[in-house]
Design an enzyme around this catalytic site. Sequence first.
Site, PDB file in Angstrom:
ATOM      1  N   HIS A 129     -29.807  -4.884  36.586  1.00 30.37           N
ATOM      2  CA  HIS A 129     -30.496  -5.609  37.660  1.00 30.37           C
ATOM      3  C   HIS A 129     -29.802  -5.367  38.993  1.00 30.37           C
ATOM      4  O   HIS A 129     -28.617  -5.012  39.059  1.00 30.37           O
ATOM      5  CB  HIS A 129     -30.538  -7.109  37.354  1.00 30.37           C
ATOM      6  CG  HIS A 129     -29.229  -7.820  37.504  1.00 30.37           C
ATOM      7  ND1 HIS A 129     -28.824  -8.388  38.686  1.00 30.37           N
ATOM      8  CD2 HIS A 129     -28.232  -8.051  36.612  1.00 30.37           C
ATOM      9  CE1 HIS A 129     -27.632  -8.953  38.528  1.00 30.37           C
ATOM     10  NE2 HIS A 129     -27.252  -8.762  37.278  1.00 30.37           N
ATOM     11  N   CYS A 130     -30.571  -5.557  40.055  1.00 31.48           N
ATOM     12  CA  CYS A 130     -30.029  -5.579  41.407  1.00 31.48           C
ATOM     13  C   CYS A 130     -30.379  -6.952  41.982  1.00 31.48           C
ATOM     14  O   CYS A 130     -30.360  -7.941  41.253  1.00 31.48           O
ATOM     15  CB  CYS A 130     -30.553  -4.414  42.243  1.00 31.48           C
ATOM     16  SG  CYS A 130     -32.358  -4.213  42.224  1.00 31.48           S
ATOM     17  N   ASN A 131     -30.691  -7.029  43.264  1.00 31.35           N
ATOM     18  CA  ASN A 131     -31.017  -8.338  43.840  1.00 31.35           C
ATOM     19  C   ASN A 131     -32.477  -8.732  43.596  1.00 31.35           C
ATOM     20  O   ASN A 131     -32.767  -9.872  43.232  1.00 31.35           O
ATOM     21  CB  ASN A 131     -30.712  -8.356  45.338  1.00 31.35           C
ATOM     22  CG  ASN A 131     -29.214  -8.370  45.610  1.00 31.35           C
ATOM     23  OD1 ASN A 131     -28.453  -8.939  44.847  1.00 31.35           O
ATOM     24  ND2 ASN A 131     -28.786  -7.722  46.685  1.00 31.35           N
ATOM     25  N   TYR A 150     -31.982 -10.522  40.459  1.00 30.45           N
ATOM     26  CA  TYR A 150     -30.754 -11.302  40.272  1.00 30.45           C
ATOM     27  C   TYR A 150     -31.054 -12.596  39.516  1.00 30.45           C
ATOM     28  O   TYR A 150     -31.874 -13.402  39.953  1.00 30.45           O
ATOM     29  CB  TYR A 150     -30.147 -11.626  41.637  1.00 30.45           C
ATOM     30  CG  TYR A 150     -28.738 -12.164  41.570  1.00 30.45           C
ATOM     31  CD1 TYR A 150     -27.648 -11.315  41.650  1.00 30.45           C
ATOM     32  CD2 TYR A 150     -28.503 -13.535  41.432  1.00 30.45           C
ATOM     33  CE1 TYR A 150     -26.357 -11.804  41.584  1.00 30.45           C
ATOM     34  CE2 TYR A 150     -27.220 -14.035  41.371  1.00 30.45           C
ATOM     35  CZ  TYR A 150     -26.144 -13.165  41.453  1.00 30.45           C
ATOM     36  OH  TYR A 150     -24.864 -13.658  41.377  1.00 30.45           O
ATOM     37  N   THR A 172     -32.747  -0.833  40.893  1.00 31.41           N
ATOM     38  CA  THR A 172     -33.107  -0.865  39.471  1.00 31.41           C
ATOM     39  C   THR A 172     -34.264   0.081  39.189  1.00 31.41           C
ATOM     40  O   THR A 172     -34.295   0.758  38.158  1.00 31.41           O
ATOM     41  CB  THR A 172     -33.472  -2.298  39.056  1.00 31.41           C
ATOM     42  OG1 THR A 172     -32.381  -3.174  39.340  1.00 31.41           O
ATOM     43  CG2 THR A 172     -33.803  -2.364  37.577  1.00 31.41           C
TER      44      THR A 172
END
Length: 271
Positions: free
Chosen positions: A149-151, A73, A157
């Site tokens: 993207h993720c966190n 993130y 991802t």
Amino acid sequence: MAAIAAECDAAPVHDADTGGPDTPEPDTPGPADSDAEPQQQYSYVRTVAPCRKLFVPPLNFAMVVRGVYRSGYPNKKNFPFLEKLGLKTMVYFSADPYLPDNHSFVDEQGIDEFHFDGQVECVTKEDQAWVARALRLVLDPARRPILIHCNKGNHRTGCVVGCLRRLQRWSMTSIFAEYRRFARNDVRMLDLQFIELFDTDMVAVQSSQSRPTALEKEGGEEGCGGDCGGGGGGQDEVAAEAKGTENTESEPASAGSESDTLDVRKAPLQA
């Protein structure tokens, strides 16, 4: 990844003090030396050149192939770095909402934002649907440069990138090695199983060839530093379907140039 920054061009820093920290004090003339010539004193002035702007990439940032990036993130300190990439699209895999600062950034930069905010897990066969939708965005040349993207940039991802490598016909050994490089000590066996069982036929790609080139070279990007997979270049036409609509774009590669492509007709690419 460490911050990308230019070091400050500065002279050695000394306190603005007569004689400096290491300069011996001059001898005080006594009565017998009253006519001696006084010794010269030296002073050092503090001189510090201003630092140039820092460019800090997001957590777990890397290039997947030319024009396709992955990360965790991004926050405010990453925005100057992302601005340099000239992104057209950002895809976010999480049920958590985007922060207001991120919304403002994508609006100011004119970036298309796609938020997969539903049940974005990599467990069951039903979960393959959202991964296939994400891959159609990645395969659309009009969407690149694109950041997915993720966190933390490792699990969701990592699954999407792993399934992308399946389309590239990477060996499972290379795919799992790349996944582990980003997951580190938090490897999820269900993620690896999901990647291995992913149905690549769910990603609809059409071409005159039986298995088409789905990702071709985008100009104007820097090299990947060894983190991307490169397929052979060529003069193949590209057609990719994204979100139910077909977008066709072709661009011949210049003679003698390298082309970072996702070509499922080629032999497995090396990690």
